[in-house]
Every structure is written in structure tokens, then in C-alpha cells.
Design an enzyme around this catalytic site. Sequence first.
Site, short mmCIF file in Angstrom:
data_model
loop_
_atom_site.label_atom_id
_atom_site.label_comp_id
_atom_site.label_asym_id
_atom_site.label_seq_id
_atom_site.Cartn_x
_atom_site.Cartn_y
_atom_site.Cartn_z
N SER A 365 0.80 -1.23 0.00
CA SER A 365 0.00 0.00 0.00
C SER A 365 0.82 1.27 0.00
O SER A 365 0.25 2.37 -0.03
CB SER A 365 -0.94 0.01 1.21
OG SER A 365 -2.00 -0.89 1.03
N LYS A 368 -0.11 3.79 -2.59
CA LYS A 368 -1.15 4.81 -2.47
C LYS A 368 -0.57 6.22 -2.39
O LYS A 368 -1.28 7.20 -2.67
CB LYS A 368 -2.03 4.52 -1.26
CG LYS A 368 -2.85 3.24 -1.37
CD LYS A 368 -3.82 3.09 -0.20
CE LYS A 368 -4.71 1.86 -0.35
NZ LYS A 368 -4.02 0.61 -0.03
N SER A 422 -5.75 3.44 4.98
CA SER A 422 -5.32 2.67 3.81
C SER A 422 -6.44 1.82 3.22
O SER A 422 -6.28 0.64 2.94
CB SER A 422 -4.13 1.77 4.17
OG SER A 422 -3.41 1.38 3.03
#
Length: 581
Positions: A365, A368, A422
Amino acid sequence: MSLPVSDLFLPALGWVLLYFVWQGLLIGGAAAAGLWLLREADARWRYALCALALLLCLGLPAAHLLALLLDGATASGPFPAMAPPPWRHEMQAWLPALVLAWSAGVGLMSLRLCLGLAWVGRLRRQAVAAPALWQARLDALALRMGLRQPLPLKLHAGLGSPVTLGFWRPVVLLPVSLLSGMPVALVEALLAHELAHVRRWDYLVNLLQSVAEALLFFHPVVWWLSARMRAEREQVADALAAQALQDPQQLATALHALSLQASSARQPGLLMSARGGALLARIRRLMAPAPAATGWKLAVPALLLACATLLLQTQGKGTPSAAVMADATAAMLDLPVSARHMLVLDEGGKILMAKDADAVVPIASITKLMTAMVVLDAGLDPQEKLRIVRADGNASMQRHGLLADGVAVPRGVLLQLALLPSENRAAAALARTYPGGNAAFVQALQAKIRGLGLTRTTLTEPVGSSAGNTSTATEVAKIVAAAARYPDIARITSHPQASVAVDGKWRTLRNTNPLVGGEGWDILLSKTGSSHAAGSCLTMRMRSGGRNVTVVLLDADGAQRRSLDAGTIRDTLAGWTARMH
């Protein structure tokens, strides 16, 4: 003609106290030299040396006093065979005041010790019996560590860590908060540490240390020896607990988790607690124990650091030279971190620490951050409401149950959801609603990769769920540097939590990095990532020693170990900065 013992005692005691000033310095110097020689030896040897030196601090004045009383044929002092010099007569006149001041100090220190014992007794009375399941766990650990005596386990709400009380009928107190705030395996590791204290009768020895401190309160060597003895005692208990658990890393993780827990509980020196000693040094020894025989290779980092320190001292308070910085940096490269890939940069881009930083690995993640930059570059309306659809991912797999199919959420809120907790569906929705759809988003993402000069980064989707989203620690640091130039990203990710309205209801979002907002942390930007392929990842920009530092940790063994790695880096940087100044 000999004087009565009562007339000899006062001046003899005064001379003994004066003589111990230089005698204690000699004992301290010898102990310091011995501890330096034993710095790589087992902690039990250093503990024994400190105990012997402290015992000598008590025994030498006692023997001196006894000798003066037995040999006191005159009242002139300890040298009856020669005429005393004038300064001895002047000093003799001050001895009653000196003994009186010493007696007052001993009285105050004894009162302090008695109040501490009373407080410990009150703790024991206030504690309540632990549940039978936990008592059974403690009993099993005690048998494993060779303890046969009954050892009650009790709960107390006012403590921050497990503690041991008493030596004749010892009891272990467990904070109520740990039962719900820490995994069972970690609590067991802390209990094993307390049982090691019980096995070694450490509470009794600690009490005797307090008596020595009360009698010789005026000498700094006594306090130094006693503090060093307590620090070594914690390392000995750690070693015994790790041996019983057969997993040193379990105890290291427990100690780090304990250090992260905020606690204002007062714990005086009479308590045996897992919080004692130099916590970072203890964790390092558990994570990377030194070999029994020290070879020349192990001495190189220490030699480099010593040379760097010497050069800094000779240069005064000026700016350290590049050679000094390089030597000090080299001494810190071999940190006991679990992350398989690590990079720490200062604000000028200089590498402070590195570990296989150029290997291409999944980043989960952390992707992101790139997604957020691409969306913000488009200058889209943050208040525009975007509707979540099935194409944004499996709703049953989302972490917080906030983004069900059909929910309309402002783009700015989706950005917060993607960065703070997240949320995968939030990142997917931001990419899907990018002008031109997912295909246009991917093109913009590739353009952003090229624009940042990322030659070893491959990103195929906006979430990070694909193992094909890969980069290196070196290039993740470039991503962080770019993201830090976006005020929205820095603001969102540097807060421990935020409140947003989703579908007409206010929800609290929590940062996936538990270090943000923690005591001793000044984090300016943060993003975590976690997947089976990527392991546990963390990247952040923080303030350390008055400067910005970028930290990248990839493929650590779980969130707990990831936080432990970050704490080790932070404390090492702080210690290095202190030595530089």
C-alpha cells in the site's frame, strides 16, 4: 592510656567518612576499568563485578572504622605514633559536624526507603487475584524456569508493566491494561522476565543496594555502581527469560511493545520491573546477541565510532567533516532490524543507514502515495461526490465497513480514507473516477514514475494489492520526498486519526502507523503497507536532531517488529546526534 570507645567512635567515624571519599574513587576507577574489559562478556560477569565493588564500598569503611577503634590509644586520630600536623587538629574540630550531617542524610535516606517499602506494601494489598487461566500460565512458566515455590499472580490497575514484590513470599503484579492491550505471547514473555528476578532473589539484592545507597549517599561512585548493577541485572533476567521461552525475539518484541504503551504509573527503585535498564540496549542484545568470542571484525564498528568521536572533540563545536560523518555512519550500518530492506536518508539525501536498499521488492500500500500524487496533480474538485461501485473491489474485504456499494463520498474524504486507514476501495475509486477512467489514470501514473526518475519502480494498479507493484527502498525514499511536497498528503498522514462524514455519519479514521502521535515521535509524513508478498512495510519522514530524516523499511516480520525497527533507528539517530554535539 586508651580512651573509652564512646570518645573514639565519633572522630573515628568522621575520619572514615573523609577517607572513603578517595577510597570510593579508587574503587570506582577499578570497577570502570573492569567493566570496560568485560564489555563483550556475559552480563552476569559485569553484574558480579558491580556487586563486588559495591560490597567493597561497604566493607572497606567498616574495616577501617573497626581498625581505628581497636588501635585507638589516643584521641588524636589514626596516627598515634607521630605528632599530628596542624591541619589534622583543624579537621578534627569539624568532625562532629560532619558526622551529624552524615547522620541527617542517612536518616532522610532511611525515611525514603521506609516510605518506599510502605508503598510497595500498599500495592500488594490493593492487588486482586488474577484469573485462574493466567495463574496457570504463570505456574507453567515457573516450573519451566525451575521455581517450585507457590507464586501468586495478581492484577493492579495503577501499574504500567509487570512487577515483582518481595523475596520471602514473592508476588507478581500484572497491569490490568496488558490483558486487553497486548497479545498473550508478549505478556507471557514479560512474566518470564519477572520470574527470572524471583529465581535470582533480585528483590532482596535490590533492597540491600538501597541500604548501601542510604549509608553512602554522599558518594557518586556508590550511586553509579548501584545503577549499573541494576542495568546489568535486567540483562541477566532477559537472558534467563529468553532461554526459558526459547525465543529471544519474543521478549524483545514484548519489551518494545511495553515501551510504546503510555503509562504515568510511578515505579520506585524497590520494584523489579521489565521497564528497568537501558531498554534499547537490552532489545538489541536480544535481537542480535554478541558472540562469546570477540573477533577483530566485531571491533571495527566500535573503533570507527571511537575515532569519529575523538575527531569531533578535537574539532570543537564546528561542523563535522565529511570523513568524520562517514566513519560515524559506518558504525551504525549494522543495526539489528528485522526489515530485509532499509534506507535512512538525511534531508540532504545523504545515506545514514542502508540494508539491501536497491533490491526490487513488492511495496504493497505504499503505492497509495503515488496514487494520491497523481490525483492531486489533476486538480480535481475535492468536494465532488464519487459513488462506490462493485468494480472498486470486494466490499467484504474492506477493513472498516465504511465504503459499501452505492455510497457517495467526496473525493477529499476518499483521499483521507486511502492514506490514513489505507482503504483499498477508496484508492480504487479515485483511480476509476480519474478523467478518462482507469486507463488514463495508469498512463498518468507511468508518467509520474518517469517524472520522478524512478527507473526500478513498476506500478500496475492504484491500490498495492498486486505483487507486481514493486520498487526499491532507494526509490521509495524518492517517492516520499516527492509526496512531502504535497501539503494535503503530509497533513493527512501525519495525524494519528481524523473524523470524516461517510453516508451522513461521522466516522473516526485511525492511522495504520501506530507511531504517529506517539511520545517521542515527530512524524511529518507516513505510509504503511502490508501483504503476503511484501511483508510489513513502512516509510515516513520525521524530525530527528533538528533535521528531517526519511526512513524506509520493507519486508519486516509483522507490524510489531516493524515498529521495533523504527524505534531502534530513531534512538540510534538521537544517540548519534547527542555525540556529535
